[in-house]
Enzyme design. Structure first.
Site, PDB file in Angstrom:
ATOM      1  N   GLU A   1     -15.863 -36.653 -24.305  1.00  0.00           N
ATOM      2  CA  GLU A   1     -15.781 -38.119 -24.103  1.00  0.00           C
ATOM      3  C   GLU A   1     -14.910 -38.481 -22.898  1.00  0.00           C
ATOM      4  OE1 GLU A   1     -16.771 -41.471 -24.183  1.00  0.00           O
ATOM      5  OE2 GLU A   1     -17.128 -41.040 -26.301  1.00  0.00           O
TER       6      GLU A   1
ATOM      7  N   VAL B   1     -16.049 -38.933 -18.773  1.00  0.00           N
ATOM      8  CA  VAL B   1     -16.656 -40.103 -18.127  1.00  0.00           C
ATOM      9  C   VAL B   1     -15.920 -41.365 -18.553  1.00  0.00           C
ATOM     10  CG1 VAL B   1     -18.753 -41.456 -17.807  1.00  0.00           C
ATOM     11  CG2 VAL B   1     -18.912 -38.985 -18.088  1.00  0.00           C
TER      12      VAL B   1
ATOM     13  N   GLY C   1      -0.335 -45.037  -6.060  1.00  0.00           N
ATOM     14  CA  GLY C   1      -0.704 -43.900  -6.901  1.00  0.00           C
ATOM     15  C   GLY C   1      -2.116 -43.966  -7.452  1.00  0.00           C
TER      16      GLY C   1
ATOM     17  N   LYS D   1     -20.145 -38.111 -12.823  1.00  0.00           N
ATOM     18  CA  LYS D   1     -20.266 -38.938 -14.022  1.00  0.00           C
ATOM     19  C   LYS D   1     -21.694 -39.470 -14.183  1.00  0.00           C
ATOM     20  CE  LYS D   1     -15.381 -40.106 -13.730  1.00  0.00           C
ATOM     21  NZ  LYS D   1     -14.403 -41.012 -13.103  1.00  0.00           N
TER      22      LYS D   1
END
Lengths: 430, 430
Positions: free
Chosen positions: A131, A134, A189, A207
């Site tokens: 899980e 993606v 960041g 993905k």
């Protein structure tokens, strides 16, 4: 019905995600045990640099020998949060061979070798859950694999990379150029020192391959995904988008062809109407829009990255895999029975926004319109703007194939009156 | 590994949802078989009026004797889409006793008797799934029960009734009053002839009870849910909301107390900032916002009702339950181990928007402010408007308990200078 012998979990990798997984396994131990039906125990943590202080993890659990760890033979679940292809791939298949199920957050590996990993899991009667691979914390793989298992998904349209969404959102809201927005993302960041994987769409393409495979019950390899990055999106593109009542997003789009006989998967920047639910996805958030025959339009929204959100997805899988082991079963494996061919980008049908620099003289529009007509690309609107002897033409098309649009643009470039093609952008989400 | 003996499914009810379930079971039979690992067969359909023509359903499958159908003993799954408490409840427990698992779309029954039904399912080793009971096609029960099983949910905030969202959206976008918007909803089929269950919040309260129970791993009964309808929301409330940068939605809100030791569940209209993802949920769509410790903020969006969308959720459950039966296992049962008390509405803490009609003379604001202070309710902003000797005061508070706010309002009503309390509305979503 609580079992007292704990389930043993090994952690491969203890960086941003892994350390959060270990932390939550400790702080939420009682809740996890109640939800699983047995306690879970951290049995080992494989790291590259054992000298780094790891708060809350007993030093005797830490090892640099990941291979020996996954070969122990007493592990119930191996959680792989190393990333990359090797050694992750070999460690996962070794874990299956030595009796463990696997939870992975590794999008690159699943996209490239998902079929082989599923086969190894099935051979050994083990689970492979991912899980977290993606859209981070957003429940997406499970809803697609299970909640929509009785439905027919026709389209998946998503913002699946937080870094690029942050950059594009910044460009949209402040008028900044790409470099300026990237610099800010890096400073905060959100972008890595080498942002290539994000801004060139490699991350999103992995993905897209995973999502397309699950949504359409077929195999979609990473190479099957058409990929364009977003480094060439300009402030001027955003101005054009605004005139259209649109914004620009880097989208992963997986579609079933109208005849149902093939699928496509692609990643590229696109204009999307401001009224579309994806248009209002801000900052580093992710969201995935799913269109299916019975359910209609669904959207799943949330943080697409980060240690704690990704750990949430890993731990949800861990609970499921542990429950399966206690029940002596496994969850759904690979579902690729549909075996649909993946069509090339040329067959993708969508709309286009094209800006042309043209000579400011009579007849240009007629010439340009003729080229579109000759290639079977129907024009929706044209806007003509003159400035100092130069002029620009903005053409928005009706739906046409990528191949037809490509042929049109090649022919436009050959016209004497067309000085240049300033931009071509797809228009999605209608 | 396809098994050839089909799994037998009985359908209780063949209205808008049931007929869609039957249709998809036929048209998508090959896909369902591939995803389950065995074909599924419609073994019987119980209806009240057998004379109605039911396209695509063999007449010999139709019966008026639902009890005999669920007692057949050869059924794998019973799909209950009758709705209401009886005979649905007895039919479901009878189905368990005769060997079938159950998929239900019945929010009222699950909210009222979920614990007893779970107990019956567990006694007989069967599954009880009900994704369709909350928010129609939106995968929500499974993500909460499974994807977030490794996380700690602190808050669920949702638009879970499409009828009322349609009415409120219409009032917001057109300036219509409640009755006018309701009339349009009725004409378009979004509201039933008797709209009480929707507009008085009964439907949303049942869903809130179910969501709170699953999110917090505890039992929340329907009676535990504080419920206020939306029939008294006025065009003037929307004007006030707009001045606050808000809109008004009927929300189902389930919260864990800050100390973690109790929970609350409530349904009422509330102002919500236009920047909140729930604010842009239009028409009859539903959306549920979930806040959890590790995952952060997630949102699930989609059609909350309708035959095909609800059938999609039913069929996703059907696939899961069939897979469980083939594997000889069951999915997660009731998870109520946390056994948290449900606090009364008085302990709910939120912000408030209060409009007062006051005398237009000096000192009124000081009097009013004193009353707030005496009850420990801190004021965020006050706006004073005079008109023809009358004046209005709009007070927006900081966070305060419902009990403290109630005490404040009671005291305000006793002031000579306060002619009336024009409206009180909670402000959520920050």
């Amino acid at each position: 019905m609580m079992r007292t012998r704990p389930l043993k979990v090994a952690l491969l990798g203890c960086g941003v995600v892994g350390s959060e997984v270990a932390r939550i396994m400790t702080t939420q131990a009682a809740d996890l045990a109640a939800r699983i039906g047995a306690p879970v125990e951290l049995a080992g943590v494989a790291v590259r640099r054992p000298d780094r202080v790891r708060e809350g993890i007993a030093p005797e659990l830490v090892t640099t020998d990941a291979t020996a760890l996954v070969k122990r033979g007493d592990l119930d679940v191996v959680v792989e949060v190393i990333g990359g292809i090797e050694p992750a791939r070999t460690l996962i298949t070794t874990a299956f061979a030595h009796g463990a199920s696997v939870v992975s957050a590794n999008k690159a590996l699943i996209a490239q070798d998902g079929a082989a990993l599923y086969a190894a899991a099935e051979e050994h009667g083990k689970d492979l859950y991912y899980e977290a691979a993606v859209a981070g914390a957003i429940p997406l793989i499970r809803p697609l694999r299970e909640s929509l298992a009785g439905d027919k998904v026709n389209r998946v349209l998503g913002i699946v990379n937080g870094t690029t969404n942050f950059i594009l959102d910044k460009m949209d809201s402040t008028g900044a150029g790409y470099q300026e927005a990237l610099d800010e993302a890096t400073a905060l960041g959100y972008a890595e020192a080498d942002p290539t994987a994000d801004v060139e769409g490699f991350d999103a393409a992995a993905k897209a391959a995973i999502l397309a495979g699950i949504a359409f019950h077929t195999r979609v390899r990473l190479d099957d995904v058409h990929r364009e990055g977003m480094t060439e999106v300009t402030a001027s593109d955003f101005a054009s988008a605004r005139e259209m009542g649109c914004t620009i997003k880097l989208l992963a789009i997986c579609e079933r062809a109208a005849d149902g006989g093939s699928v496509t998967a692609r990643v590229h920047p696109a204009m999307i109407p401001l009224t579309h639910p994806l248009a209002s996805v801000r900052g580093a958030y992710n969201a995935v829009f799913v269109e299916s025959e019975a359910a209609g339009q669904l959207m799943f929204y949330g943080p697409g990255a980060g240690g704690a959100p990704t750990a949430s997805a890993v731990l949800g899988d861990l609970v499921a895999v542990c429950r399966n082991r206690l029940a002596g079963t496994t969850g759904p494996g690979e579902s690729a029975y549909a075996a649909l061919p993946v069509s090339p980008m040329g067959e993708v049908v969508t709309r286009y926004h094209i800006s042309l620099d043209v000579a400011d003289k009579p007849g240009v529009l007629a010439q340009v319109a003729t080229v579109f007509a000759e290639h079977g690309v129907s024009i929706d609107t044209v806007r003509q703007q003159g400035k100092d002897g130069e002029a620009s033409l903005v053409v928005v098309t009706h739906r046409a194939s990528d191949a037809a649009l490509g042929g049109t643009v090649d022919a436009l470039r050959k016209l004497d009156t067309v000085r240049g093609v300033a931009s071509i952008m797809r228009v999605e989400g209608e």
